[in-house]
Design a protein around this motif. Structure first.
Motif, short mmCIF file in Angstrom:
data_model
loop_
_atom_site.label_atom_id
_atom_site.label_comp_id
_atom_site.label_asym_id
_atom_site.label_seq_id
_atom_site.Cartn_x
_atom_site.Cartn_y
_atom_site.Cartn_z
N ALA A 19 -60.20 101.49 78.61
CA ALA A 19 -58.93 101.79 79.27
C ALA A 19 -58.65 100.73 80.32
O ALA A 19 -59.57 100.26 81.00
N ILE A 20 -57.38 100.36 80.46
CA ILE A 20 -56.99 99.28 81.36
C ILE A 20 -55.63 99.59 82.00
O ILE A 20 -54.87 100.42 81.51
N GLY A 21 -55.34 98.90 83.09
CA GLY A 21 -54.02 99.00 83.70
C GLY A 21 -53.83 100.27 84.51
O GLY A 21 -54.78 100.89 84.99
N ASP A 22 -52.56 100.67 84.68
CA ASP A 22 -52.22 101.79 85.55
C ASP A 22 -52.85 103.10 85.12
O ASP A 22 -53.05 103.99 85.96
N VAL A 23 -53.17 103.25 83.85
CA VAL A 23 -53.77 104.50 83.38
C VAL A 23 -55.17 104.71 83.96
O VAL A 23 -55.71 105.82 83.91
N THR A 24 -55.75 103.64 84.56
CA THR A 24 -57.07 103.76 85.19
C THR A 24 -56.97 104.05 86.69
O THR A 24 -57.98 104.10 87.38
N GLY A 25 -55.73 104.21 87.21
CA GLY A 25 -55.57 104.60 88.60
C GLY A 25 -55.29 103.44 89.54
O GLY A 25 -55.25 102.27 89.12
N PRO A 26 -55.09 103.74 90.83
CA PRO A 26 -54.75 102.73 91.83
C PRO A 26 -55.84 101.67 91.96
O PRO A 26 -57.00 101.95 91.69
N PRO A 27 -55.45 100.45 92.41
CA PRO A 27 -54.08 100.04 92.71
C PRO A 27 -53.26 99.82 91.43
O PRO A 27 -53.77 99.25 90.46
N LEU A 28 -52.01 100.30 91.44
CA LEU A 28 -51.16 100.19 90.26
C LEU A 28 -50.43 98.85 90.31
O LEU A 28 -49.24 98.77 90.61
N LEU A 29 -51.15 97.80 89.99
CA LEU A 29 -50.62 96.44 90.07
C LEU A 29 -50.85 95.72 88.75
O LEU A 29 -51.91 95.84 88.13
#
Length: 472
Positions: free
Chosen positions: A307-317
């Motif tokens: 899993a990668i990106g925003d689906v893994t939680g903050p920081p949502l960058l």
């Protein structure tokens, strides 16, 4: 499964086509994997279509308004300009379309198949894709989940989500912004630059979000832009009456105050976009906000599932998601690597912009370092003067024992580009001499980094010496 249904077989399936997802897909294809991307809406995800690109386009438009007076001072003559929101939207949409086409062309060049539809894991090796009345099943060896995050949008069009905030149907008459984060700050400068009445109710819940000296300069600039700023507010309440937002709060002195606006934004609850994805069927671990728990190699607790990106939680960058995408793809292809976010830069597209990486001065002290700092104002930089971009400063934080760089903080035009040099220095464990030795182009804003280090050592050329207090 429908009897007789054909099942595709792919080595790697990527769920989500945002920056994290398509980066992972391209890197995996470069390393020889057969890849398919499943995207339920448009390739590019929220970042390209509703978030990063629209927000930065609005900020860019507002900045040009501020440049007009400077152009007059340079000798350019023109009538008083006006801002046409419809023309702006056409420009923004064309920009997004061109970027999206570019991503799709890259995927095609790497022979990555893109399937439009909603994905749902059937088990650890099969995923279903539904698009209207069409349904297909894909059998995979590995999967990378890049499904992003989810926010709930208000239907009143008065209480704005972050997506609505930077994709306005109309310019707000008076905008109320609640919080003290990059979205609030970018929106404050953008709408103020476009002529809107802006009020910021700064909760400043995130202590240490900015270095103290950078924050002080930021507050000065907010007030200079005639933005109605209330610091350290508490107990915020609002309600809608006659299409107006009536908002009350306690100021820093505890006094009850009231402001009125036509639109309001407050940081919304964000959850991992995992509902309906079927990850619970796989036994993938989620936290309380629905974000997927991963390790430094982007592995979930389920073998073969990343899993990668925003689906893994903050920081949502996006910068985090892009790095995770490359790492997950490389691990899936048998390479080595990990995601280390220690020196990940943060960029805030205010006017002028802010960029920083590493420790703030207070964080370094709390971590037990004996520190030394250097600050250089852009008012003393020649290039900043000739381009009329004199607002801001560069600040460096070093360990006094080892002379090693701990943090760099910029506020000023060029900060977004300058921070890359700082990150490189932080990653390499650079010492002060590593910044003092190289040549810096002249005139350039990059000289502010050199002179901040020199100022720390009492050697800045374009600053007077520090005054030493004499003992009686």
């Amino acid at each position: 499964m429908v009897v007789g249904e054909l099942v595709q077989e792919k080595e790697l399936v990527v769920v989500g086509g945002g920056p994290a997802g398509y980066t992972a897909a391209i890197r995996a294809a470069q390393l020889g994997k057969e890849v398919v991307i499943i995207e339920k809406e448009k390739i590019g995800g929220v970042c390209l279509n509703k978030g990063c690109i629209p927000s930065k386009t609005l900020v860019h438009a507002a900045k040009q308004s501020g440049r007009l007076q400077k152009m007059k001072e340079l000798g350019f003559l023109f009538d008083d300009p006006s801002f046409a929101l419809s023309t702006y939207h056409q420009y923004k949409n064309n920009t997004i379309d061109n970027l999206r086409k570019g991503v799709m062309a890259l995927c095609k060049a790497h022979k990555i198949e893109i399937i439009t539809g909603k994905a749902y894991f059937l088990d650890h090796e099969r995923i279903g894709v539904e698009n209207g009345h069409q349904y297909e099943t894909i059998k995979f060896s590995q999967a990378i989940i890049a499904a992003g995050a989810y926010i709930k949008e208000d239907e009143t069009n008065r209480v704005l989500s972050s997506y609505q905030l930077f994709n306005p149907e109309n310019l707000p008459g008076k905008l109320l912004l609640i919080g003290w984060n990059y979205l609030v700050l970018e929106a404050a400068f953008a709408y103020s630059g476009l002529g809107c009445d802006v009020t910021v109710l700064a909760t400043r819940d995130d202590s240490g979000f900015l270095d103290a000296e950078i924050e002080k300069e930021l507050i000065r600039l907010l007030k200079k832009r005639k933005i109605d700023l209330h610091l350290d507010v508490k107990n915020i309440r609002w309600h809608i009456s006659n299409n107006l937002i009536d908002c009350t709060f306690n100021n820093a002195n505890g006094e009850r105050r009231e402001v009125t606006g036509t639109h309001i934004y407050s940081q919304e609850e964000i959850r991992g976009n995992t509902d309906g994805l079927g990850v619970s069927r796989l036994g993938v671990e989620l936290d309380d906000q629905g974000f997927i728990v991963v390790d430094e190699q982007c592995r979930t607790n389920r073998g073969g599932i990343f899993a990668i990106g925003d689906v893994t939680g903050p920081p949502l960058l996006a910068v985090k998601g892009i790095r995770q995408g490359k790492t997950a793809a490389e691990i899936a292809c048998g390479k080595t690597g990990e995601v280390d976010m220690t020196w990940m830069p943060t960029v805030i597209h205010t006017d002028p912009p802010i960029a920083f990486s590493g420790f703030t001065e207070s964080e370094a002290k709390e971590a037990g370092f004996t520190i030394k700092t250097g600050v250089f104002p852009l008012t003393a930089n020649g290039y900043a003067s000739l381009t009329q971009n004199k607002e801001g400063m560069a600040k460096v934080v070093f360990d006094d024992q080892s002379d090693r760089l701990l943090g760099v903080h910029f506020i000023g035009e060029g900060a977004v580009d300058l921070i890359s040099s700082a990150v490189l220095g932080l990653e390499m464990g650079a010492r002060d001499e590593d910044f003092l030795f190289p040549f810096y182009p002249h005139p350039s804003t990059s000289e502010s980094l050199l002179e901040a280090v020199e100022q720390m050592k009492g050697l800045a050329i374009h600053q007077p010496p520090k005054k030493v207090k004499q003992k009686a």
